[in-house]
Design an enzyme around this catalytic site. Structure first.
Site, mmCIF file in Angstrom:
data_model
loop_
_atom_site.group_PDB
_atom_site.id
_atom_site.type_symbol
_atom_site.label_atom_id
_atom_site.label_comp_id
_atom_site.label_asym_id
_atom_site.label_seq_id
_atom_site.Cartn_x
_atom_site.Cartn_y
_atom_site.Cartn_z
ATOM 1 N N ASN A 1 0.828 -1.208 0.000
ATOM 2 C CA ASN A 1 0.000 0.000 0.000
ATOM 3 C C ASN A 1 0.862 1.257 0.000
ATOM 4 O O ASN A 1 0.652 2.194 -0.777
ATOM 5 C CB ASN A 1 -0.906 0.028 1.233
ATOM 6 C CG ASN A 1 -2.066 -0.941 1.153
ATOM 7 O OD1 ASN A 1 -2.347 -1.507 0.105
ATOM 8 N ND2 ASN A 1 -2.741 -1.137 2.268
ATOM 9 N N ARG B 1 -9.770 -3.951 -14.583
ATOM 10 C CA ARG B 1 -8.688 -4.828 -14.134
ATOM 11 C C ARG B 1 -9.164 -6.264 -14.247
ATOM 12 O O ARG B 1 -10.238 -6.599 -13.752
ATOM 13 C CB ARG B 1 -8.293 -4.548 -12.680
ATOM 14 C CG ARG B 1 -7.790 -3.137 -12.400
ATOM 15 C CD ARG B 1 -7.260 -3.024 -10.971
ATOM 16 N NE ARG B 1 -7.171 -1.656 -10.523
ATOM 17 C CZ ARG B 1 -6.160 -0.832 -10.800
ATOM 18 N NH1 ARG B 1 -5.161 -1.261 -11.544
ATOM 19 N NH2 ARG B 1 -6.156 0.407 -10.340
ATOM 20 N N ARG C 1 -4.410 2.340 -13.516
ATOM 21 C CA ARG C 1 -3.104 2.504 -12.887
ATOM 22 C C ARG C 1 -2.450 1.175 -12.511
ATOM 23 O O ARG C 1 -3.052 0.332 -11.847
ATOM 24 C CB ARG C 1 -3.226 3.379 -11.640
ATOM 25 C CG ARG C 1 -1.884 3.630 -10.953
ATOM 26 C CD ARG C 1 -2.053 4.587 -9.810
ATOM 27 N NE ARG C 1 -2.360 5.926 -10.278
ATOM 28 C CZ ARG C 1 -3.175 6.773 -9.654
ATOM 29 N NH1 ARG C 1 -3.777 6.406 -8.552
ATOM 30 N NH2 ARG C 1 -3.379 7.976 -10.137
ATOM 31 N N HIS D 1 -14.318 3.513 -15.492
ATOM 32 C CA HIS D 1 -14.235 2.696 -14.277
ATOM 33 C C HIS D 1 -15.529 1.920 -14.043
ATOM 34 O O HIS D 1 -15.634 1.144 -13.095
ATOM 35 C CB HIS D 1 -13.931 3.628 -13.090
ATOM 36 C CG HIS D 1 -13.542 2.927 -11.830
ATOM 37 N ND1 HIS D 1 -14.337 2.940 -10.696
ATOM 38 C CD2 HIS D 1 -12.454 2.190 -11.516
ATOM 39 C CE1 HIS D 1 -13.737 2.259 -9.738
ATOM 40 N NE2 HIS D 1 -12.602 1.786 -10.207
ATOM 41 N N TYR E 1 -12.089 -9.622 -2.227
ATOM 42 C CA TYR E 1 -12.691 -8.291 -2.205
ATOM 43 C C TYR E 1 -14.185 -8.464 -1.984
ATOM 44 O O TYR E 1 -14.803 -9.320 -2.619
ATOM 45 C CB TYR E 1 -12.510 -7.575 -3.552
ATOM 46 C CG TYR E 1 -11.160 -6.958 -3.817
ATOM 47 C CD1 TYR E 1 -9.998 -7.458 -3.248
ATOM 48 C CD2 TYR E 1 -11.040 -5.874 -4.681
ATOM 49 C CE1 TYR E 1 -8.772 -6.892 -3.525
ATOM 50 C CE2 TYR E 1 -9.816 -5.303 -4.972
ATOM 51 C CZ TYR E 1 -8.678 -5.815 -4.388
ATOM 52 O OH TYR E 1 -7.462 -5.249 -4.664
ATOM 53 N N ARG F 1 -13.953 2.650 4.039
ATOM 54 C CA ARG F 1 -12.780 1.808 4.273
ATOM 55 C C ARG F 1 -11.504 2.624 4.424
ATOM 56 O O ARG F 1 -10.691 2.382 5.296
ATOM 57 C CB ARG F 1 -12.603 0.819 3.112
ATOM 58 C CG ARG F 1 -11.478 -0.191 3.354
ATOM 59 C CD ARG F 1 -11.122 -0.942 2.080
ATOM 60 N NE ARG F 1 -10.303 -0.147 1.191
ATOM 61 C CZ ARG F 1 -10.366 -0.188 -0.134
ATOM 62 N NH1 ARG F 1 -11.270 -0.949 -0.715
ATOM 63 N NH2 ARG F 1 -9.573 0.548 -0.881
ATOM 64 N N HIS G 1 -14.926 -3.415 -0.503
ATOM 65 C CA HIS G 1 -14.829 -2.733 -1.791
ATOM 66 C C HIS G 1 -16.189 -2.336 -2.364
ATOM 67 O O HIS G 1 -16.265 -1.590 -3.334
ATOM 68 C CB HIS G 1 -14.090 -3.647 -2.779
ATOM 69 C CG HIS G 1 -13.618 -2.970 -4.020
ATOM 70 N ND1 HIS G 1 -14.214 -3.160 -5.251
ATOM 71 C CD2 HIS G 1 -12.599 -2.106 -4.222
ATOM 72 C CE1 HIS G 1 -13.581 -2.448 -6.156
ATOM 73 N NE2 HIS G 1 -12.593 -1.791 -5.579
#
Length: 710
Positions: free
Chosen positions: A48, A372, A402, A432, A465, A561, A589
C-alpha cells in the site's frame, strides 16, 4: 448557515490515507488474527505504502517542482503536505518494523519457521549457500563501480540494491564505491535444506560478496530499496493521435521517473549513506533507515514456503446460486433479478454469464467494460470464444488503469486478434464502470441481459474483495446500458436515462438531489436518513453537502474503508454524522448508497466512490436496486456491517479511528456473520438437492403373487 469551506473542517487527504494504512497495520498486530494472516497484513501495508509513494507523494513532488501554490481543503500547500506526510510516513515505517521484529518473526520462530541471518548459519548451510551462490547468483550479478569514468548507474524502480564501500589492497584510502542490483531470478527467499529455515537472497549475496571484488577489501555493504515517480502522465487530448501508442510510450518513460523514496539499512555508515543519497538525488526527508529486512514484501515469498493451515483463516468458498447455473441462467434472470454479494456468493456466475453467452446460439452480441482482470482471465477467453463463433463482441479496455496499463494493453491486443471490437478507453476520462450487456434473440424479440457491479471483472480478487453485483433483464435498465455503450463506443448523447446515472455529469447532481430531498424531509418533520458505504470520501463539495444534511438534522451513517477528509462532532456542523471503518479478512470494496425517502428507502449501488476523480473525471455508473427483497437484502448487509463491533473503528472528533469498547457486549464480526450465512445456505442447498434426488429414487414393490421384489 455555517461557512463550510473553512479548512479546519477538513482532514488532509494524505494524512487520512496514512491513518487507513495504520488500521491495516493494526490487523498485523492483532493476536486474534491467525499468525500467517497477521504477516500478510504487514506485507499489505508495505505494498500500500509503496503505491502511495509512487503516485500520491510523487504527484505532490511534481506540484512543488512546477511551483503549484494552491492549498488543499485542509489549508496546506503542496510543500507543507510533503513535509507532514514524509514525517508521518517515517513514523509508520518504524511501526511496521516494530511489528516485524517484535511480533511476527519471533512468533514464526516459535512455530518452527525461522528467518536466518548469515551469522546464524552452520557449516553445512554455508556450504549449501556457497554452491547456490556460485551456480545461481554469481552468473547474473553485475557490480557497477562509481568513479570519474563510470557515473552512478541507473537503478530501476522497486528494486533491491547493495551499496559497497571498498579499499584497494595496495592503497590506504577507502574511497571506492560500487553498487549492484540484487537479482530476482532466484526469488527473494531461499530455503535452507532439511529445515523450515530460510534466508534472504541479499544476505547470500553479501556473504560471498568478495568473489565480485578481487584485489579489494570490502569495508562495508548495505542494502537499499528505491521507488520512483510512477505517475503515468498521458496527454490523451485532441492533439494525441493514438492513445494506445501514447500509453505505451509513457510506460517506457515512467520507468525512469525521479527517485521518490529510499529505504536503507540502519547500520549504514554516514560516508556510504551520503554518497548513495547524493547520487540518487532524493530529499533527506524521504530517506528512511530501518532495522531489519528491507522491503517487507519478502513476507509474501516466505509465506508461500510455509505449510501451516492452522495458522491461517479457515478455507472458504462462496455460495453458488443454482438458479444461475449456465443452463438455467437466462431463464432465471428473465423471471427475477439476482443480487450477488462477493465473496460470500461465488463469482462463478459472473464468469459463466459471459461463457454461457459465448456458447448460446441465440446470443447476438456481448458488450463489456474491463478495468482490471486476472492474469489468466476466463472472461477474456470467453470473449474471444464468442467472437470466434461469429457474435458481435465489443469490449472497452481501460488501458489507463493505474499499474495495469501494460497488462490491459496486452489483453486489448489479444482480443483484437481474436476478432473482438476493442475500444481503448476515452480521451480525458478513465472508464471505471463495471457492466456487461448480453443481447439475445427470444421468440422473434430481442431481450437484453445485464450485469452491473461495484467491483472489477477479476476472478482472482473476487475471492478476497467484497463487492455487490446485479443480474437483471429489466427493459429500462437494458435500454440505459445499451445507450451507455453507444456513448462509449460511438457518437451518442441521449437526452436522458430511465434508471442509470453516469459520471462525469450525472452522479454528483443525482446524489446532491437525494441529499436535498432528505434535508427537506427532515425540516418537514418527516423521517430522513442517509446510509452510504464506499472506499474513500475526498470530494470537498460532497462533504459540504453531507455537512448541510447534518446541520438540518439528517442522520448520516458512513462506512468508509479508506480516506475520509470529513470531520465528525463539529458543533452545529457534523454532530449528526457517524463514520465507521472496517478492515478485516476481506477488503471492503462494495459501494452502497441509501436514502430514507420518508420511510420508503431508495437503494443504489455504484462503481464510484465519493472522490473528485470518480465524480468528475471518470465514467462511473450508479444504479438502483428496484426489487423489494433485494433492496432489503442490501439494507441488511449495511446494517450488519454497521453493527460490527470487532473489526470496526469509529472516527472520533479528534480525527482518530478507535476500536469499540466491547466490554459487556457480544462480539459481532460482520464478515464472519456473512461467511456463516453463506455456509448455512450451502448446507441447505445440499440438503435440498439430497431430498430432490431421494424423491427421484423409487422402491420396487413386492410381486403380489410371489412376494418377491419386482
Amino acid at each position: 448557515m455555517t461557512q463550510l469551506k473553512q479548512s479546519k473542517y477538513y482532514v488532509n487527504r494524505e494524512i487520512s490515507w496514512l491513518a487507513f494504512n495504520n488500521r491495516v497495520l493494526e490487523e498485523a498486530r492483532d493476536t486474534q488474527n491467525p499468525l500467517l494472516e497477521r504477516a500478510k497484513f504487514l506485507s499489505i501495508t508495505q505494498k500500500n505504502m509503496d503505491e502511495w509513494f509512487m503516485v500520491r507523494v510523487a504527484s505532490l513532488q511534481q506540484q512543488v517542482f512546477v511551483g503549484h501554490d494552491r492549498v488543499d481543503a485542509s489549508g496546506l500547500l503542496p510543500k507543507q503536505q510533503l513535509k507532514e506526510i514524509s514525517s508521518a510516513a517515517g513514523e509508520q515505517i518504524r511501526s511496521q518494523y516494530q511489528v516485524l521484529n517484535r511480533s511476527i518473526i519471533p512468533a514464526l520462530k516459535k512455530h518452527g519457521f525461522a528467518l536466518q541471518h548469515s551469522t546464524d548459519l552452520n557449516e553445512d548451510q554455508i556450504k549449501f549457500l556457497k554452491r547456490f551462490f556460485d551456480e545461481e547468483l554469481l552468473p547474473v550479478l553485475t557490480p557497477m563501480a562509481i568513479d570519474s569514468t563510470r557515473p552512478f548507474p541507473f537503478l530501476a524502480n522497486d528494486t533491491l540494491n547493495i551499496g559497497v564501500r571498498l579499499k584497494k589492497d595496495d592503497e590506504k584510502s577507502e574511497k571506492h564505491i560500487a553498487v549492484l542490483q540484487v537479482p530476482e531470478t532466484s526469488g527473494r527467499v531461499i530455503s535452507l535444506p532439511e529445515s523450515n529455515q530460510v534466508i534472504l537472497v541479499e544476505e547470500v549475496v553479501q556473504l560471498f560478496l568478495d568473489a565480485l571484488f578481487q584485489g579489494y577489501t570490502i569495508k562495508e555493504s548495505t542494502v537499499f530499496h528505491i521507488l520512483r515517480d510512477m505517475e503515468l502522465d498521458v496527454a490523451d487530448d485532441e492533439d494525441t493521435p493514438n492513445i494506445l501508442q501514447e500509453v505505451q510510450s509513457k510506460l517506457q518513460e515512467r520507468e525512469r521517473g525521479r527517485v521518490i523514496r529510499v529505504i536503507v539499512s540502519a547500520n549504514t555508515s554516514k560516508t556510504l549513506m551520503t554518497k548513495l543519497i547524493k547520487a540518487l538525488e532524493v530529499p533527506d526527508e524521504r530517506v528512511y533507515d530501518v532495522n531489519g529486512a528491507i522491503d517487507l514484501t519478502f513476507i509474501d515469498a516466505w509465506l508461500k514456503l510455509i505449510n501451516a493451515p492452522s495458522l491461517e483463516f479457515s478455507a472458504f468458498k462462496g455460495y453458488e446460486e443454482q438458479a444461475l447455473a449456465p443452463d438455467k441462467m437466462f431463464d432465471s434472470i428473465k423471471k427475477n433479478d439476482y443480487l450477488l454479494h462477493h465473496p460470500y456468493d461465488t463469482f462463478k456466475p459472473v464468469v459463466q454469464f459471459v461463457q454461457a453467452a459465448a456458447r448460446d446460439d441465440d446470443v447476438l452480441a456481448i458488450k463489456m467494460t474491463l478495468y482490471r482482470v486476472s492474469g489468466n482471465s476466463p472472461i477474456i477467453k470467453a470473449l474471444a470464444d464468442a467472437a470466434q463463433r461469429g457474435k458481435q463482441v465489443t469490449v472497452l479496455v481501460e488501458i489507463k488503469a493505474r499499474f495495469d496499463e501494460k497488462n490491459n494493453v496486452h489483453w486489448a491486443r489479444e482480443l483484437e486478434q481474436e476478432g473482438v471490437h476493442v475500444v481503448y478507453g476515452l480521451r480525458g476520462l478513465k472508464v471505471h464502470a463495471k457492466v456487461v450487456l448480453i443481447v439475445r434473440r427470444e421468440d422473434d424479440a430481442i431481450r437484453r441481459y445485464v450485469h452491473l457491479g461495484t467491483g472489477n471483472y477479476n476472478d482472482v480478487t473476487a475471492n478476497f474483495y467484497t463487492d455487490l453485483g446485479l443480474f437483471t433483464s429489466d427493459s429500462e435498465l437494458g435500454a440505459d446500458v445499451a445507450s451507455i455503450f453507444n456513448i462509449l463506443t460511438g457518437y451518442s448523447d441521449p437526452l436522458y436515462f430511465h434508471q442509470l446515472h453516469m459520471s462525469p455529469d450525472g452522479i454528483r447532481d443525482f446524489i446532491y438531489d437525494k441529499i436535498t430531498n432528505e434535508i427537506t424531509n427532515a425540516k418537514s418533520g418527516k423521517t430522513a436518513g442517509i446510509k452510504m458505504k464506499f472506499n474513500s470520501l475526498s470530494d470537498e463539495r460532497m462533504i459540504r453537502r453531507l455537512y448541510e444534511a447534518s446541520e438540518a438534522g439528517v442522520p448520516v451513517e458512513l462506512i468508509v474503508r479508506g480516506i475520509t477528509m470529513l470531520r465528525v462532532g463539529i458543533p452545529n456542523v457534523s454532530e449528526n454524522i457517524a463514520v465507521h471503518s472496517i478492515v478485516g479478512r476481506f477488503l471492503e470494496h462494495s459501494r452502497i448508497y441509501s436514502f430514507d425517502n420518508d420511510g420508503d428507502p431508495e437503494v443504489y449501488l455504484s462503481s464510484a466512490d465519493l472522490m473528485t476523480r470518480n465524480l468528475d473525471r471518470r465514467v462511473e455508473l450508479f444504479f438502483p436496486i428496484r426489487d423489494h427483497n433485494l433492496r432489503q437484502r442490501v439494507l441488511t448487509i449495511f446494517q450488519t456491517m454497521w453493527d460490527d463491533n470487532v473489526k470496526t473503528r469509529i472516527l472520533q472528533p479528534n480525527g482518530v479511528f478507535e476500536k469499540i469498547d466491547r466490554r459487556g457486549l457480544s462480539a459481532i464480526n460482520a464478515q464472519e456473520i456473512f461467511i456463516a450465512e453463506s455456509l448455512a445456505s450451502q448446507v441447505e442447498q445440499q440438503q435440498r438437492e439430497k431430498e430432490q434426488h431421494a424423491q427421484r429414487d423409487f422402491e420396487p414393490i413386492n410381486n403380489p403373487f410371489t412376494g418377491e421384489k419386482a
